[in-house]
Design a protein around this motif. Structure first.
Motif, PDB file in Angstrom:
ATOM      1  N   HIS A   1       0.828  -1.210   0.000  1.00  0.00           N
ATOM      2  CA  HIS A   1       0.000   0.000   0.000  1.00  0.00           C
ATOM      3  C   HIS A   1       0.864   1.261   0.000  1.00  0.00           C
ATOM      4  O   HIS A   1       0.535   2.252  -0.670  1.00  0.00           O
ATOM      5  CB  HIS A   1      -0.931   0.003   1.212  1.00  0.00           C
ATOM      6  CG  HIS A   1      -2.055  -0.986   1.094  1.00  0.00           C
ATOM      7  ND1 HIS A   1      -3.033  -0.885   0.133  1.00  0.00           N
ATOM      8  CD2 HIS A   1      -2.377  -2.084   1.818  1.00  0.00           C
ATOM      9  CE1 HIS A   1      -3.902  -1.876   0.262  1.00  0.00           C
ATOM     10  NE2 HIS A   1      -3.523  -2.625   1.273  1.00  0.00           N
ATOM     11  N   LEU A   2       1.959   1.247   0.751  1.00  0.00           N
ATOM     12  CA  LEU A   2       2.857   2.408   0.762  1.00  0.00           C
ATOM     13  C   LEU A   2       3.473   2.642  -0.611  1.00  0.00           C
ATOM     14  O   LEU A   2       3.641   3.783  -1.043  1.00  0.00           O
ATOM     15  CB  LEU A   2       3.963   2.206   1.803  1.00  0.00           C
ATOM     16  CG  LEU A   2       3.553   2.266   3.272  1.00  0.00           C
ATOM     17  CD1 LEU A   2       4.710   1.851   4.162  1.00  0.00           C
ATOM     18  CD2 LEU A   2       3.069   3.651   3.652  1.00  0.00           C
TER      19      LEU A   2
ATOM     20  N   ALA B   1       0.780   4.111  -2.902  1.00  0.00           N
ATOM     21  CA  ALA B   1       0.489   5.488  -2.503  1.00  0.00           C
ATOM     22  C   ALA B   1       1.678   6.422  -2.678  1.00  0.00           C
ATOM     23  O   ALA B   1       1.555   7.623  -2.436  1.00  0.00           O
ATOM     24  CB  ALA B   1       0.026   5.524  -1.049  1.00  0.00           C
TER      25      ALA B   1
ATOM     26  N   ILE C   1      -3.515   6.306   3.954  1.00  0.00           N
ATOM     27  CA  ILE C   1      -2.841   5.613   2.854  1.00  0.00           C
ATOM     28  C   ILE C   1      -3.818   5.326   1.724  1.00  0.00           C
ATOM     29  O   ILE C   1      -3.510   5.519   0.539  1.00  0.00           O
ATOM     30  CB  ILE C   1      -2.200   4.305   3.359  1.00  0.00           C
ATOM     31  CG1 ILE C   1      -1.011   4.597   4.259  1.00  0.00           C
ATOM     32  CG2 ILE C   1      -1.740   3.448   2.184  1.00  0.00           C
ATOM     33  CD1 ILE C   1      -0.365   3.358   4.798  1.00  0.00           C
TER      34      ILE C   1
ATOM     35  N   ARG D   1      -3.623   6.575  -2.023  1.00  0.00           N
ATOM     36  CA  ARG D   1      -3.655   5.593  -3.122  1.00  0.00           C
ATOM     37  C   ARG D   1      -4.777   5.922  -4.099  1.00  0.00           C
ATOM     38  O   ARG D   1      -4.563   5.897  -5.317  1.00  0.00           O
ATOM     39  CB  ARG D   1      -3.843   4.195  -2.541  1.00  0.00           C
ATOM     40  CG  ARG D   1      -4.031   3.112  -3.578  1.00  0.00           C
ATOM     41  CD  ARG D   1      -4.196   1.749  -2.943  1.00  0.00           C
ATOM     42  NE  ARG D   1      -4.443   0.728  -3.941  1.00  0.00           N
ATOM     43  CZ  ARG D   1      -4.566  -0.562  -3.676  1.00  0.00           C
ATOM     44  NH1 ARG D   1      -4.446  -0.985  -2.419  1.00  0.00           N
ATOM     45  NH2 ARG D   1      -4.794  -1.443  -4.636  1.00  0.00           N
TER      46      ARG D   1
END
Length: 312
Positions: free
Chosen positions: A72-73, A76, A125, A129
């Motif tokens: 996810h990081l 994003a 996050i 995203r």
């Protein structure tokens, strides 16, 4: 009570020291990466995500939760290691717990602490995203048109992807640059395309584009004609989505007004008659009512958001 205050003071000092440490480590890593990029020639400079992914893979230790957070990081485009992100979540939880312990009871403080530290950062996050995915979809028709024009002018597909990486800003520019560099480092075209698709798995237009590339590479065909059709389709979907957004503006504004009325009413009442509002923080029934009100308020906002969302 003395033990509770001692624990709170210890946790505050502990997390404050760790915060300073992690901030210094992040700054030191960014300075190092910047110097490494500057030392290399422009045509040989490694992409910035190379350092980010290396540091995050080293921090994850193959733990499944760390893998999910790292994914996810990465999507994003947040350049922080997994361990730093987990630490910030813990810090937010402790700060919220300390604040609500003095305003409400232990159960409410614990609930708000878990929600703020566990749910809040992940919502941020997901917001980053979602924003990046929308930006990529907005850039995609122009990028597809540029690939099509490059193919018509005699460039091959790899050179067209390199031209996209040079001409476009984030997110589509760095993503295509990453795909081009992965192929230059030895990955096959299919693996690079699959990597792009896996990073934007929720974007239907990226799936369609990747499928078109893969099918054309395996079976042949007129790729420029396919890309022109995809570009027109994406533009039509964007026009429809923006029309829906314009028509739903009134409903969203009404939802924001209705959702903010309880907070405005509570603020006005607190200025006029503070004793009424203080009951929500001093009495057990008031604390329960306040907790339920906040939960229902968040649930109402989430429901209105889902009702007004249209998949395109």
């Amino acid at each position: 009570m003395v033990l509770l205050i001692t624990i709170i003071v210890f946790l505050t000092i502990f997390f404050s020291v760790l915060t300073v440490y992690f901030l210094k480590e992040d700054n030191r890593r960014k300075v190092k990466n910047t110097l490494l990029i500057r030392l290399l020639p422009a045509e040989e400079a490694l992409p910035h995500h190379f350092y980010r992914l290396n540091s995050q893979v080293a921090d994850s230790h193959d733990f499944w939760l760390a893998k999910k957070i790292r994914k996810h990081l990465e999507i994003a485009n947040m350049e922080i290691p997994v361990k730093t992100f987990i630490f910030y979540c813990s810090l937010i939880s402790v700060i919220t717990l300390i604040l609500f312990l003095f305003l409400t009871g232990p159960l409410t403080a614990l609930t708000m602490s878990l929600l703020s530290g566990g749910l809040g950062p992940f919502l941020y996050i997901m917001y980053r995203r979602h924003k990046r995915e929308n930006a990529l979809v907005a850039q995609l028709p122009d990028a597809v048109d540029m690939i099509s024009r490059g193919l018509r002018s005699g460039l091959n597909l790899d050179d067209s992807l390199k031209e996209i990486a040079r001409s476009f800003s984030d997110p589509i520019g760095p993503e295509f640059r990453r795909m081009y560099e992965e192929m230059a480092l030895g990955l096959s075209f299919e693996q690079a395309i699959r990597g792009l698709e896996s990073r934007f798995v929720r974007v239907h237009d990226v799936k369609i584009l990747c499928a078109a590339f893969l099918i054309q590479r395996e079976t042949g065909g007129n790729l420029t004609s396919i890309l022109d059709t995809i570009s027109r389709t994406i533009r039509s979907r964007l026009v429809f989505f923006r029309q829906v957004q314009a028509l739903g503006t009134e409903g969203r504004v009404s939802a924001y007004i209705l959702g903010s009325l309880p907070f405005l009413f509570a603020l006005i009442t607190w200025f006029i008659q503070p004793d009424y509002i203080n009951l929500l923080f001093t009495e057990p029934a008031g604390k329960t009512a306040l907790s339920l009100a906040l939960i229902f308020e968040m649930a109402g906002f989430a429901l209105m958001y889902r009702m007004g969302k249209v998949e395109v």
